[in-house]
Design a protein around this motif. Structure first.
Motif, mmCIF file in Angstrom:
data_model
loop_
_atom_site.group_PDB
_atom_site.id
_atom_site.type_symbol
_atom_site.label_atom_id
_atom_site.label_comp_id
_atom_site.label_asym_id
_atom_site.label_seq_id
_atom_site.Cartn_x
_atom_site.Cartn_y
_atom_site.Cartn_z
ATOM 1 N N TYR A 274 -0.194 -4.556 9.167
ATOM 2 C CA TYR A 274 -1.004 -5.439 9.997
ATOM 3 C C TYR A 274 -2.107 -4.655 10.709
ATOM 4 O O TYR A 274 -1.845 -3.601 11.293
ATOM 5 N N THR B 86 -1.040 -4.892 3.117
ATOM 6 C CA THR B 86 -1.295 -3.765 4.010
ATOM 7 C C THR B 86 -0.535 -3.977 5.310
ATOM 8 O O THR B 86 -0.112 -5.086 5.608
ATOM 9 N N SER C 176 -4.794 -3.017 9.476
ATOM 10 C CA SER C 176 -5.542 -1.937 8.827
ATOM 11 C C SER C 176 -6.723 -2.503 8.027
ATOM 12 O O SER C 176 -6.738 -2.496 6.812
ATOM 13 N N GLU C 177 -7.707 -2.943 8.795
ATOM 14 C CA GLU C 177 -8.872 -3.591 8.193
ATOM 15 C C GLU C 177 -9.654 -2.664 7.266
ATOM 16 O O GLU C 177 -10.136 -3.068 6.218
ATOM 17 N N PHE D 12 0.838 -1.197 0.000
ATOM 18 C CA PHE D 12 0.000 0.000 0.000
ATOM 19 C C PHE D 12 0.874 1.249 0.000
ATOM 20 O O PHE D 12 0.681 2.168 -0.766
ATOM 21 N N ALA E 289 -9.784 -1.358 -0.283
ATOM 22 C CA ALA E 289 -9.054 -1.949 -1.407
ATOM 23 C C ALA E 289 -9.952 -2.867 -2.228
ATOM 24 O O ALA E 289 -9.950 -2.832 -3.456
ATOM 25 N N MET E 290 -10.743 -3.682 -1.530
ATOM 26 C CA MET E 290 -11.621 -4.606 -2.241
ATOM 27 C C MET E 290 -12.647 -3.833 -3.065
ATOM 28 O O MET E 290 -12.998 -4.214 -4.167
ATOM 29 N N ASP F 82 -7.788 -9.360 -3.460
ATOM 30 C CA ASP F 82 -7.543 -9.896 -2.125
ATOM 31 C C ASP F 82 -6.568 -8.953 -1.416
ATOM 32 O O ASP F 82 -5.997 -8.056 -2.039
ATOM 33 N N TYR F 83 -6.385 -9.144 -0.135
ATOM 34 C CA TYR F 83 -5.402 -8.348 0.592
ATOM 35 C C TYR F 83 -4.755 -9.248 1.626
ATOM 36 O O TYR F 83 -5.305 -10.277 2.017
ATOM 37 N N ALA G 209 -2.133 -9.067 5.230
ATOM 38 C CA ALA G 209 -1.421 -8.237 6.195
ATOM 39 C C ALA G 209 0.071 -8.542 6.122
ATOM 40 O O ALA G 209 0.488 -9.685 6.198
ATOM 41 N N ALA H 191 -8.196 -2.398 3.972
ATOM 42 C CA ALA H 191 -8.410 -3.622 3.214
ATOM 43 C C ALA H 191 -9.780 -3.620 2.551
ATOM 44 O O ALA H 191 -9.926 -3.972 1.381
#
Ligand code: ATP
Ligand code: MG
Length: 453
Positions: A84, A82, A86-87, A55, A93-94, A100-101, A103, A90
């Motif tokens: 670790y 990304t 950073s939901e 990212f 991003a989707m 997909d992403y 961590a 994510a």
């Protein structure tokens, strides 16, 4: 395909790039870039299957890079790395097109490879789907209509012949057999394809409303007619008007349709100005129009005018050979829609589908597969995933767990009858089909009084 998939790694930190390259290069053809600009240059030059991007990048972030990568003609699968935890990122991003992403903090090569493999398989399913469609297109010119049975092939042939003309077509067949689909195909294969295709569901409207729906009305023609409104005939000018459930129209409208089919003229409700429209009519019904004529509920002259060409769609149970093909196609469709990797049926599931009578025809099959795809857990559809209605019928299938003796005998008899039917009464072939010796087969024929078959 023995070629390794091409993978592009985008990360500004050299140790990460090198580490990933070392870990992945025996399974992938690995390229690296240290920023978005270099990545785009590579993407435009080479065809990549997968892009793995961080990212945090200098100048432009990984999300923007993904958006750009997805806009090229053959976009790669994009996986975002990304930090670790950073939901939110994510999720974002989707939404922006990432497939997909992962961590980065606890990046494990096993998991990464699993994710890449999964995304690749999903993409393969999609391309397979597209090319299958295209093959069917060029073969039939009848996109989306599936069928290899001789009955369906004959129908495709009639469709091809009748499409270029202006002949009125009457489509018959049980509910869910594909009448509307065929009506659309006729339009699409006709010189009218670029003009409108207008559908009217005749059963949905009360007679007076249907009349104004079809022919339009003038302002003040009846209470509530505040504005002049053009009807479906005028809307369909130059194109095709599809009258669904034609068996439901009342006597007044029957007369008006008859006149249109004779003279190509009509009037709006509340007007005596005669209008004309260049419209091709296609009508459909799941009723038996001939019977309605006999019962004097449908005008015979209109029936003949509509039936210039008649196409009768066979029920699905009359063409069981089409079931696996249709099922497989619906499976692809719904697997894609639900993001599932399921791609085949177990023999049991297929057997159940072949034996079921499908009163709702193709529509019911489609819904059954959707049901199964939603419920299934692995890469296969099992019998248990099918709706109870389909599972409930085990006609012709011998189950070791079957209850009483009588049921087994009945099932066996049906199995033999079916095998004989399928082989046109050829006993040796029929015996082979159900896997018994010719002698045993004869004994059973005798036992079930089937010698005369
Ligand atoms: N040969 C086929 N190939 C692929 N899909 C089909 C086929 N036949 C029917 N379908 C699908 O089955 C469903 C029902 O088809 P359609 O609406 O054309 O049936 P119908 O005969 O008009 O039914 P009804 O009489 O109930 O209106 C649709 O989703 C259609 O796409
Ligand atoms: Mg229909």
């Amino acid at each position: 395909m023995t070629e390794k998939p091409a993978l592009l790694i985008v990360d500004d930190e050299k140790p990460t790039r090198d580490g990933l390259r070392a870990a992945l290069e025996d399974r992938y053809d690995v390229y690296v870039a240290e920023d978005a600009k270099l990545a785009m240059e590579l993407l435009e030059r080479e065809n990549f299957d997968v892009m793995l991007t961080d990212f945090r990048l200098p100048n432009e972030d990984g999300l923007k890079l993904i958006a750009r990568a997805k806009s090229i003609s053959k976009p790669p699968i994009c996986i975002l790395m990304t930090a670790y935890g950073s939901e939110e990122l994510a999720v974002d991003a989707m939404k922006r097109g990432a497939d997909d992403y992962i961590a980065k903090g606890r990046l494990q090569i096993d998991e990464l490879e699993m994710r890449i493999g999964r995304a690749l398989r999903r993409q393969n399913l999609e391309t397979e789907n597209v090319s299958l469609r295209q093959q069917l297109d060029s073969k039939f010119g009848l996109e989306n209509i599936i069928g290899e049975s001789s009955a369906m092939k004959e129908i495709f042939e009639i469709v091809r012949q009748v499409a270029p003309t202006r002949a009125t077509v009457l489509l018959g067949g049980e509910s869910g057999t594909g009448k509307e689909l065929i009506a659309k195909a006729i339009h699409q294969l006709s010189p009218r394809a670029k003009q409108p295709f207008v559908t009217v569901h005749c059963a949905a409207l009360a007679p007076t409303l249907l009349e104004s729906e079809l022919f339009g009305h003038e302002r003040g023609a009846f209470t509530g007619a505040h504005e002049r409104r053009i009807g479906r005939f005028e809307q369909a000018q130059g194109g095709t008007l599809f009258l669904d459930e034609i068996g439901e129209i009342d006597a007044t409208i029957q007369v008006k349709l008859l006149r249109f089919l004779g003279e190509r003229t009509f009037e709006r409700v509340g007007s005596n100005k005669t209008l004309t429209a260049d419209v091709r009519l296609i009508a459909a019904t799941n009723k038996n129009l001939e019977e309605l004529v006999k019962a004097e509920k449908f005008r015979e002259d209109l029936f003949f005018r509509l039936r210039v060409v008649e196409i009768l769609l066979p029920p699905l149970r009359g063409r069981p050979g089409d079931i696996p093909l249709l099922a497989q196609n619906f499976l692809r469709e719904f697997a894609h829609e639900n993001n599932k990797l399921v791609n085949e049926f177990t023999a049991d599931a297929l057997q159940l589908m072949m034996n079921y009578s499908w009163p709702g025809n193709v529509r019911e099959l489609r819904t059954a597969i959707e049901h199964a795809v939603v419920l299934c857990r692995g890469e296969k559809i099992f019998a248990r995933d099918l709706p109870p209605s389909v599972r409930g019928s085990r006609r012709g299938v011998i189950q070791s767990s079957a209850g009483n003796d009588l049921t087994i005998k009945e099932a066996e008899k049906q199995l033999i009858e079916r095998a004989l039917k399928d082989t046109n009464g050829h006993r040796t072939l029929a015996a082979k089909k159900i896997g018994v010796s010719r002698r045993t087969f004869h004994r059973k024929l005798h036992a079930y009084h089937l010698e005369g078959f």
